[in-house]
Design an enzyme around this catalytic site. Structure first.
Site, PDB file in Angstrom:
ATOM      1  N   LYS A   1      -7.380  15.927  -6.339  1.00 53.33           N
ATOM      2  CA  LYS A   1      -8.528  16.835  -6.329  1.00 53.33           C
ATOM      3  C   LYS A   1      -8.477  17.654  -5.050  1.00 53.33           C
ATOM      4  O   LYS A   1      -8.889  17.203  -3.987  1.00 53.33           O
ATOM      5  CB  LYS A   1      -9.855  16.084  -6.391  1.00 53.33           C
ATOM      6  CG  LYS A   1     -11.006  17.066  -6.509  1.00 53.33           C
ATOM      7  CD  LYS A   1     -12.336  16.449  -6.245  1.00 53.33           C
ATOM      8  CE  LYS A   1     -13.407  17.512  -6.307  1.00 53.33           C
ATOM      9  NZ  LYS A   1     -13.234  18.553  -5.267  1.00 53.33           N
TER      10      LYS A   1
ATOM     11  N   SER B   1      -9.813  14.044  -2.828  1.00 51.60           N
ATOM     12  CA  SER B   1     -10.438  15.138  -2.112  1.00 51.60           C
ATOM     13  C   SER B   1     -10.240  15.102  -0.611  1.00 51.60           C
ATOM     14  O   SER B   1      -9.144  15.237  -0.112  1.00 51.60           O
ATOM     15  CB  SER B   1     -11.928  15.139  -2.459  1.00 51.60           C
ATOM     16  OG  SER B   1     -12.523  16.328  -2.055  1.00 51.60           O
TER      17      SER B   1
END
Length: 393
Positions: free
Chosen positions: A333, A308
């Protein structure tokens, strides 16, 4: 804690959303990973919650049922891997955890389509991480009792030790009374089932550690992007002796506040694009602050646990030609979650878009491929790269 692994970006230019994996945040250095902002866009500041979720929550409230559970049911059917619903207290506790300490076993989870709870992230160095529990593992039982179909909020409360007086709700910040007590967690991974006995602990959210690697280069280890992380990285880089190379270690970093990742990027960039993202088809951008150190040799270490907001930072430094990345492909992600309040004050975070690196590369489902792909001796390879960049071992 019950929160998405990493947070991402969000609402308007220079105003970010949260992201899972929860968990990231801040714009132009403000927003919240994983898997993913809280500071830049608080609950209710966006329009990310689909009508089906809000209708289900409102209907449940009118019928005297739990809006949180109703929303969780809708989210679990939606196929949104990083979507999550938190009751009001959980959300407040998660916010507090970004600033200090919390009692628990150090894991985040979400409801699966099968009604169980999937681990989305573990805190490095916490009880869950030390036992080998990782993202993707399924929680089947807590202290021998099945958690099938139980709300995520209840499962996290059990992990935290809700039965202990004053312990509160959720695997998040709260009373220290549960620290030191044991909880047995039944897990499943790739068809294998086993049980771990975890000792609850008072965990710190301190995310940055600094040291030296052999040869004298500075090693900045970032565990996650909690509040203050970006500024801490900037301070370390600013105070480092001139000519000292830096190894930025993002291995196992599950993400966090996107705004903090942007701030960390600002330590090495003199302004410019860090990432773009889309919300409802509208393109938005994140920019570094000017004045960063653009000449210091820099190597970034990554692996499959880099997620992320950490991937966002890696992609920015790589695409901008600011760093050599070393290690293995990152998790992948690259989704953006936006928080919105439901009828009873609970908060739903659902995926509303995806971010791209400055060169336009998508991260979600693909990850970031390092410049030098190695699995063994990563730090030694970093030293070699720094030597090639002019740093004398």
């Amino acid at each position: 804690m019950v929160f998405a692994s990493v947070l991402a970006t969000g609402a308007a230019t220079n105003s970010l959303p949260q992201e899972e994996d929860a968990s990231a945040e801040r714009a132009n250095a403000t927003s919240r990973a994983g898997v993913g902002g809280r500071d830049g866009t608080g609950p209710g500041s966006g329009t990310a919650v689909p009508e089906e979720v809000t209708r289900a929550a409102a209907k449940a409230l009118a019928e005297g049922k739990s809006p949180t559970e109703a929303a969780e049911e809708v989210v679990s059917r939606s196929g949104d891997r990083w979507g999550a619903v938190y009751d009001k207290k959980e959300y407040e506790e998660f916010e507090q955890a970004l600033d200090g300490e919390y009692t628990g076993v150090g894991l985040w989870g979400r409801r699966t389509l099968g009604g169980l709870v999937e681990v989305t992230r573990v805190q490095p160095g916490g009880p869950a991480a030390r036992s080998g529990i990782g993202p993707g593992d399924t929680i089947r039982t807590v202290d021998g009792a099945s958690v099938a179909k139980r709300p995520v909020t209840e499962v996290m409360a059990l992990l935290r030790g809700e039965a202990v007086p004053g312990a509160g709700t959720g695997d998040g910040p709260g009373s220290e009374a549960a620290a030191g007590t044991l909880v047995r967690v039944g897990l499943e991974r790739d068809g294998r089932r086993w049980t771990e006995s975890l000792r609850r602990a008072r965990l710190s959210t301190e995310s940055v550690s600094v040291g030296r690697i052999e040869g004298g280069a500075l090693r900045i280890r970032v565990e996650s992007f909690t509040r203050g992380t970006g500024e801490r990285v900037r301070d370390v880089v600013r105070d480092a002796p001139e000519g000292t190379g830096v190894v930025l270690d993002l291995r196992g970093n599950g993400g966090g506040l996107v705004s903090e990742a942007v701030e960390a990027a600002s330590a090495f960039l003199d302004g410019g694009l860090v990432a773009t993202y889309d919300v409802g088809g509208e393109q938005r951008a994140l920019y570094a602050r000017p004045g960063g150190d653009t000449g210091r040799p820099l190597v970034v270490l990554v692996d499959g646990g880099t997620m992320s907001a950490a991937e966002l930072l890696t992609g920015a430094l790589q695409d901008r030609g600011r760093a050599v990345t070393v290690g293995s492909r990152t998790f992948g992600k690259g989704s953006v979650q936006m928080p919105s309040k439901l009828a009873d004050g609970s908060v739903a975070e659902l995926t509303v878009g995806h971010y791209r690196t400055p060169a336009g590369h998508a991260v979600d489902g693909r990850g970031v491929t390092p410049d030098l792909a190695v699995r063994e001796g990563v730090q030694e390879h970093a030293r070699t790269v720094l030597g090639g960049l002019g740093v004398t071992p």
